[in-house]
Motif scaffolding. Structure first.
Motif, PDB file in Angstrom:
ATOM      1  N   VAL A   1      -9.617  -8.654  30.721  1.00 29.90           N
ATOM      2  CA  VAL A   1     -10.783  -7.784  30.460  1.00 29.90           C
ATOM      3  C   VAL A   1     -11.907  -8.063  31.458  1.00 29.90           C
ATOM      4  O   VAL A   1     -12.621  -7.143  31.877  1.00 29.90           O
ATOM      5  CB  VAL A   1     -11.313  -7.894  29.000  1.00 29.90           C
ATOM      6  N   GLN A   2     -12.024  -9.317  31.882  1.00 30.74           N
ATOM      7  CA  GLN A   2     -13.047  -9.619  32.903  1.00 30.74           C
ATOM      8  C   GLN A   2     -12.684  -8.968  34.229  1.00 30.74           C
ATOM      9  O   GLN A   2     -13.535  -8.472  34.958  1.00 30.74           O
ATOM     10  CB  GLN A   2     -13.180 -11.136  33.079  1.00 30.74           C
ATOM     11  N   GLU A   3     -11.371  -8.990  34.523  1.00 32.24           N
ATOM     12  CA  GLU A   3     -10.931  -8.343  35.758  1.00 32.24           C
ATOM     13  C   GLU A   3     -11.171  -6.831  35.687  1.00 32.24           C
ATOM     14  O   GLU A   3     -11.618  -6.225  36.670  1.00 32.24           O
ATOM     15  CB  GLU A   3      -9.445  -8.646  36.005  1.00 32.24           C
ATOM     16  N   LEU A   4     -10.907  -6.246  34.523  1.00 29.67           N
ATOM     17  CA  LEU A   4     -11.151  -4.810  34.368  1.00 29.67           C
ATOM     18  C   LEU A   4     -12.621  -4.474  34.621  1.00 29.67           C
ATOM     19  O   LEU A   4     -12.947  -3.495  35.287  1.00 29.67           O
ATOM     20  CB  LEU A   4     -10.751  -4.343  32.963  1.00 29.67           C
ATOM     21  N   GLU A   5     -13.514  -5.318  34.105  1.00 33.67           N
ATOM     22  CA  GLU A   5     -14.943  -5.079  34.335  1.00 33.67           C
ATOM     23  C   GLU A   5     -15.267  -5.176  35.822  1.00 33.67           C
ATOM     24  O   GLU A   5     -15.972  -4.325  36.366  1.00 33.67           O
ATOM     25  CB  GLU A   5     -15.797  -6.073  33.540  1.00 33.67           C
TER      26      GLU A   5
ATOM     27  N   ARG B   1     -14.425 -11.014  19.290  1.00 31.40           N
ATOM     28  CA  ARG B   1     -15.461 -11.972  19.717  1.00 31.40           C
ATOM     29  C   ARG B   1     -15.129 -12.548  21.083  1.00 31.40           C
ATOM     30  O   ARG B   1     -15.988 -12.688  21.954  1.00 31.40           O
ATOM     31  CB  ARG B   1     -15.590 -13.106  18.703  1.00 31.40           C
ATOM     32  N   ALA B   2     -13.842 -12.892  21.246  1.00 33.87           N
ATOM     33  CA  ALA B   2     -13.414 -13.491  22.511  1.00 33.87           C
ATOM     34  C   ALA B   2     -13.687 -12.542  23.674  1.00 33.87           C
ATOM     35  O   ALA B   2     -14.061 -12.964  24.768  1.00 33.87           O
ATOM     36  CB  ALA B   2     -11.927 -13.843  22.437  1.00 33.87           C
ATOM     37  N   VAL B   3     -13.509 -11.235  23.432  1.00 33.66           N
ATOM     38  CA  VAL B   3     -13.698 -10.257  24.506  1.00 33.66           C
ATOM     39  C   VAL B   3     -15.172  -9.915  24.715  1.00 33.66           C
ATOM     40  O   VAL B   3     -15.663  -9.905  25.847  1.00 33.66           O
ATOM     41  CB  VAL B   3     -12.854  -8.984  24.232  1.00 33.66           C
ATOM     42  N   THR B   4     -15.911  -9.639  23.628  1.00 32.30           N
ATOM     43  CA  THR B   4     -17.332  -9.286  23.809  1.00 32.30           C
ATOM     44  C   THR B   4     -18.124 -10.454  24.398  1.00 32.30           C
ATOM     45  O   THR B   4     -19.145 -10.230  25.039  1.00 32.30           O
ATOM     46  CB  THR B   4     -17.992  -8.833  22.482  1.00 32.30           C
ATOM     47  N   ASN B   5     -17.631 -11.671  24.209  1.00 29.77           N
ATOM     48  CA  ASN B   5     -18.315 -12.840  24.788  1.00 29.77           C
ATOM     49  C   ASN B   5     -18.233 -12.883  26.304  1.00 29.77           C
ATOM     50  O   ASN B   5     -19.072 -13.489  26.960  1.00 29.77           O
ATOM     51  CB  ASN B   5     -17.683 -14.136  24.264  1.00 29.77           C
TER      52      ASN B   5
ATOM     53  N   ASN C   1     -19.716  -7.560  29.856  1.00 28.53           N
ATOM     54  CA  ASN C   1     -21.035  -6.992  29.610  1.00 28.53           C
ATOM     55  C   ASN C   1     -20.983  -5.463  29.550  1.00 28.53           C
ATOM     56  O   ASN C   1     -21.974  -4.786  29.762  1.00 28.53           O
ATOM     57  CB  ASN C   1     -22.003  -7.452  30.705  1.00 28.53           C
ATOM     58  N   ILE C   2     -19.788  -4.929  29.311  1.00 27.73           N
ATOM     59  CA  ILE C   2     -19.637  -3.481  29.136  1.00 27.73           C
ATOM     60  C   ILE C   2     -19.267  -3.221  27.674  1.00 27.73           C
ATOM     61  O   ILE C   2     -18.818  -4.135  26.983  1.00 27.73           O
ATOM     62  CB  ILE C   2     -18.562  -2.900  30.091  1.00 27.73           C
ATOM     63  N   PRO C   3     -19.475  -1.993  27.196  1.00 24.54           N
ATOM     64  CA  PRO C   3     -19.179  -1.706  25.795  1.00 24.54           C
ATOM     65  C   PRO C   3     -17.711  -1.959  25.445  1.00 24.54           C
ATOM     66  O   PRO C   3     -16.825  -1.736  26.267  1.00 24.54           O
ATOM     67  CB  PRO C   3     -19.513  -0.216  25.659  1.00 24.54           C
ATOM     68  N   VAL C   4     -17.498  -2.448  24.217  1.00 27.72           N
ATOM     69  CA  VAL C   4     -16.147  -2.717  23.725  1.00 27.72           C
ATOM     70  C   VAL C   4     -15.897  -1.865  22.468  1.00 27.72           C
ATOM     71  O   VAL C   4     -16.739  -1.824  21.571  1.00 27.72           O
ATOM     72  CB  VAL C   4     -15.962  -4.218  23.402  1.00 27.72           C
ATOM     73  N   ILE C   5     -14.763  -1.180  22.460  1.00 29.41           N
ATOM     74  CA  ILE C   5     -14.356  -0.371  21.310  1.00 29.41           C
ATOM     75  C   ILE C   5     -13.266  -1.130  20.563  1.00 29.41           C
ATOM     76  O   ILE C   5     -12.242  -1.488  21.149  1.00 29.41           O
ATOM     77  CB  ILE C   5     -13.801   0.997  21.754  1.00 29.41           C
TER      78      ILE C   5
END
Lengths: 199, 264
Positions: free
Chosen positions: B162-166, B193-197, B200-204
């Protein structure tokens, strides 16, 4: 007939379809043309400030818009289209805008997530015919990373995203929405209808 | 009156050959498979956004999907996300031109991360949703990323991916918990939680919604921006107005309009 300015990038379909849905004819304007043809002009927006300005200039659309505004007929900028109405933009590099309204467009300085994406309520600062028959704090759908720097005299509604964001600007016949009315459900269509009534 | 950004509620519709599948149980719909009628109904109920997930596997896929998006976009004026088998910039272009606002990419992003980068560069980050299916690792030390509709495990770690995607330019993450999907026992709080932490982009949040309290929980316990669900909305198990009113009572900011109340 509402002229929708096409400057290459962006999806014009949504705004065209929204106006058509509420009973207006639309036509895409790709290059400088006679302004008598249009009862209102819309500058939509997806993309970046410098690229949009240079494409407008390539087809003399910047001059066309400025001449059009002098006729007193309604002119609407949506999202980036609203930002382009101002003097300066600071996206990537400092770029001269259409200079129809005073002010600067800057990157949002917020501890919150950027882009500002989602539904936010309007706070009406100055009452206006544009807000006729809308709820007190209607929601609109925002997607942007840059904003008008200050709440200037032309800002008639704002929204709160941790920082105050100018959301609706108006100076006589020049109007701008930072959000996307064409993506904001019934309240969005109502707002476009109210804009249409200025014709 | 709370005026901050609202938490979004997003119904997801599965599409096959231009029709809604898995059934929709709105009493007033004559043709429940008609995507335009379903989209219109969700809009009236107060959905904040719609996701169309195409599961068609035919060669004519792009055309039927483009036609469908065009029809929906002509009548429903809320943000539309379209995903399912989108593999190229030209696929993205067709769907966006037809009237979609965002494109969600899942397996294709894992196979070809430059698709996310190129897409974000050409259409803007706000157009590109990184969809991720993930499942708890065997040793429970984290989550593995899966592709091909959850059928193939990859070597990617969720938190890293997910960090790479951002970084690649995705404007949003649509995170589906495979462990929770279809269970109706609630969203995967720990995974969210692990991902939103780390981004810094919106998470669905997706996977596990079974009742209104699950939505209260996900917005109370995590920094999630939106919650997606399919079957509970389709079968009328949860009414949008009840859901939004309950969220509001729990001080979770949601969009409730006069126009979205009267239709239920």
């Amino acid at each position: 007939m509402i002229g929708i300015i096409d400057y290459g990038a962006g999806n014009l379909n949504s705004i065209c379809k929204a106006f058509e849905h509420i009973g207006f004819d639309t036509e895409i304007v790709e290059k400088e043309t006679r302004h008598e043809k249009y009862d209102a002009l819309v500058l939509p927006g997806v993309g970046a400030f410098p690229g949009a300005m240079s494409r407008l200039k390539e087809n003399n659309l910047d001059q066309f818009i400025k001449e059009y505004v002098k006729t007193g007929k309604p002119m609407l900028g949506v999202c980036l289209g609203m930002q382009l109405l101002f003097e300066w933009g600071y996206e990537d590099t400092k770029t001269k805008g259409l200079d129809l309204l005073p002010g600067e467009v800057v990157k949002m300085d917020s501890s919150l997530k950027i882009p500002h994406m989602g539904w936010n309520e309007l706070e009406i600062i100055k009452d206006d015919n544009l807000f006729k028959d809308l709820p007190d704090n209607p929601h609109y759908y925002f997607v942007h990373s840059y904003k008008l720097k200050e709440i200037t005299d032309e800002v008639i509604a704002a929204t709160d995203y941790g920082v105050k964001i100018p959301a609706v600007v108006r100076k006589d016949n020049v109007i701008g929405f930072q959000f996307h009315p064409e993506k904001s459900g019934d309240n969005g269509l109502k707002l476009l209808e109210n804009f249409g009534e200025l014709i | 009156m709370i005026k901050i950004l609202k938490k979004r509620i997003i119904p997801c519709l599965d599409i096959k050959d231009g029709r809604v599948v898995k059934g929709i149980n709105f009493l007033d719909l004559v043709d429940a498979g008609d995507p335009v009628a379903s989209a219109r109904r969700y809009n009236e109920m107060g959905a904040d956004e719609l996701v169309f997930l195409d599961i068609t596997a035919t060669k004519e896929k792009r055309k039927t999907l483009t036609d469908l998006v065009e029809k929906v976009a002509k009548e429903v004026f809320i943000p539309l996300t379209v995903g399912g088998g989108i593999k190229s910039i030209s696929d993205m272009q067709y769907i966006l031109r037809a009237g979609a606002d965002k494109i969600s990419v899942n397996s294709a992003a894992v196979r070809n991360p430059s698709l996310v980068k190129e897409g974000a560069k050409i259409f803007g980050s706000q157009c590109i949703v990184g969809a991720v299916d993930a499942s708890l690792k065997d040793d429970e030390s984290g989550w593995d990323v899966y592709i091909n509709g959850g059928s193939k495990k990859t070597s990617r770690d969720l938190v890293e991916w997910v960090q790479e995607l951002e970084e690649l330019g995705a404007g949003e993450i649509l995170l589906t918990s495979m462990n929770r999907d279809g269970t109706k026992i609630g969203f995967d709080i720990e995974m969210l939680r692990a991902v939103t932490n780390v981004v810094n982009i919106p998470v669905i949040a997706s996977g596990g919604a079974g009742k209104i309290e699950d939505f209260v929980e996900v917005f109370t316990k995590t920094d999630t921006d939106a919650a997606l669900a399919a079957s509970i909305f389709h079968f009328g198990e949860v009414a949008m107005s009840d859901l939004k009113n309950t969220l509001a009572e729990n001080n979770i900011p949601v969009r409730i309009e006069e126009s979205s109340d009267k239709n239920e």
